[in-house]
Design an enzyme around this catalytic site. Sequence first.
Site, mmCIF file in Angstrom:
data_model
loop_
_atom_site.group_PDB
_atom_site.id
_atom_site.type_symbol
_atom_site.label_atom_id
_atom_site.label_comp_id
_atom_site.label_asym_id
_atom_site.label_seq_id
_atom_site.Cartn_x
_atom_site.Cartn_y
_atom_site.Cartn_z
ATOM 1 N N ALA A 20 -8.038 -7.847 -9.173
ATOM 2 C CA ALA A 20 -9.404 -8.322 -8.947
ATOM 3 C C ALA A 20 -10.396 -7.170 -8.934
ATOM 4 O O ALA A 20 -10.121 -6.095 -8.381
ATOM 5 C CB ALA A 20 -9.476 -9.082 -7.627
ATOM 6 N N SER A 92 -1.512 -6.215 -8.161
ATOM 7 C CA SER A 92 -2.322 -6.964 -7.210
ATOM 8 C C SER A 92 -2.510 -8.406 -7.685
ATOM 9 O O SER A 92 -1.542 -9.099 -7.958
ATOM 10 C CB SER A 92 -3.656 -6.236 -6.986
ATOM 11 O OG SER A 92 -4.324 -6.727 -5.849
ATOM 12 N N ASP A 256 0.776 0.836 0.998
ATOM 13 C CA ASP A 256 -0.263 -0.138 0.640
ATOM 14 C C ASP A 256 -0.851 -0.756 1.905
ATOM 15 O O ASP A 256 -0.133 -1.328 2.720
ATOM 16 C CB ASP A 256 0.353 -1.227 -0.249
ATOM 17 C CG ASP A 256 -0.674 -2.100 -0.934
ATOM 18 O OD1 ASP A 256 -1.792 -2.239 -0.400
ATOM 19 O OD2 ASP A 256 -0.359 -2.643 -2.005
ATOM 20 N N HIS A 284 -2.311 1.196 -2.425
ATOM 21 C CA HIS A 284 -2.445 -0.020 -3.225
ATOM 22 C C HIS A 284 -2.680 0.290 -4.694
ATOM 23 O O HIS A 284 -2.203 -0.444 -5.563
ATOM 24 C CB HIS A 284 -3.575 -0.878 -2.678
ATOM 25 C CG HIS A 284 -3.686 -2.214 -3.359
ATOM 26 N ND1 HIS A 284 -2.665 -3.147 -3.338
ATOM 27 C CD2 HIS A 284 -4.688 -2.774 -4.103
ATOM 28 C CE1 HIS A 284 -3.036 -4.222 -4.028
ATOM 29 N NE2 HIS A 284 -4.245 -4.015 -4.504
#
Length: 306
Positions: A20, A92, A256, A284
């Site tokens: 995203a 992700s 993460d 992450h």
Amino acid sequence: MQAPIMADAAPITIVLVHGACHGGWCWYKVAARLRSSLAAASFRVLTPDLAASGVDERRLREVPTFRDYTAPLLDLLRSLPDGEKAILVGHSLGGLSVALAAEEHPEKVAAAVFLCAFMPDCTSPPSHGLLKVIERMHRFASMNEFLMGNGLLNEKFVVFRIQHPYGTIESNRDVPQLDNEIKPPDNDGKLPASFMFGPQTIEQNVYQLCSNEDKTLAKSLMRVGSLFLEDLNIQKPLSKDRYGSVRKVYIVAEQDRAISEGLQRWMVSNNPVEEVKEIETADHMAMISTPDDVAQYIVDITKNYN
């Protein structure tokens, strides 16, 4: 890194799928390493921009559903010659795009790789992992309300208050997870709920082990996106016969703070994979903080699953 794959190996297409608010740009370190490592092979390394992401010209209003968002990846798979398969690597939210691609075109996927990514199972809606993150956000919000209600947190320290389909979340400067900007969908249903990483989240929870240069790059290239929760939550579980038949590898990023190590391993326990690989020092954005490790794992997977 290890020696390049031999030139007489089968044709290879590696597709690196962003999450995203990002675009294909976030894979620049890994893509460069793969192209160098695979220089002697017949291969392609592709870093597509999903809809309304990266340099894709569409605006979020033109992308009302998760399938619309993932359409560039689905189109790419359809364009592969008959008999050719791809290694799909999703990061992700990109893990859900890879899962949808495997559901729609399992015959085109040699392996689905989830890099600290949301990985759905075949029993729950695809939103299941995302909702776990939302639940964590609510716990932080409830703590803020308790502290303010007992005079332990002054209202002036609240940075913003957001309304979204899952309730009200208040953000405090001491809770960097919550300085993200989340806006509800519009009334006519054409614009999905939007999402943008906040600067504290970027610094402390997403890019915390990346260089200052990469943090600056990310802040300049990110676009407002969506998690498509409303759409994903009404979808049926992915099928065992299609998505479930595709070989899967999960790469755990142990540092993460966005999708915690515990949540990553929980998703693996719900949907067992062929292999679990780990990167101890990855945040992450593992493809940026530990590009050598990520690239080497992808090379190894390509050798084993192509």
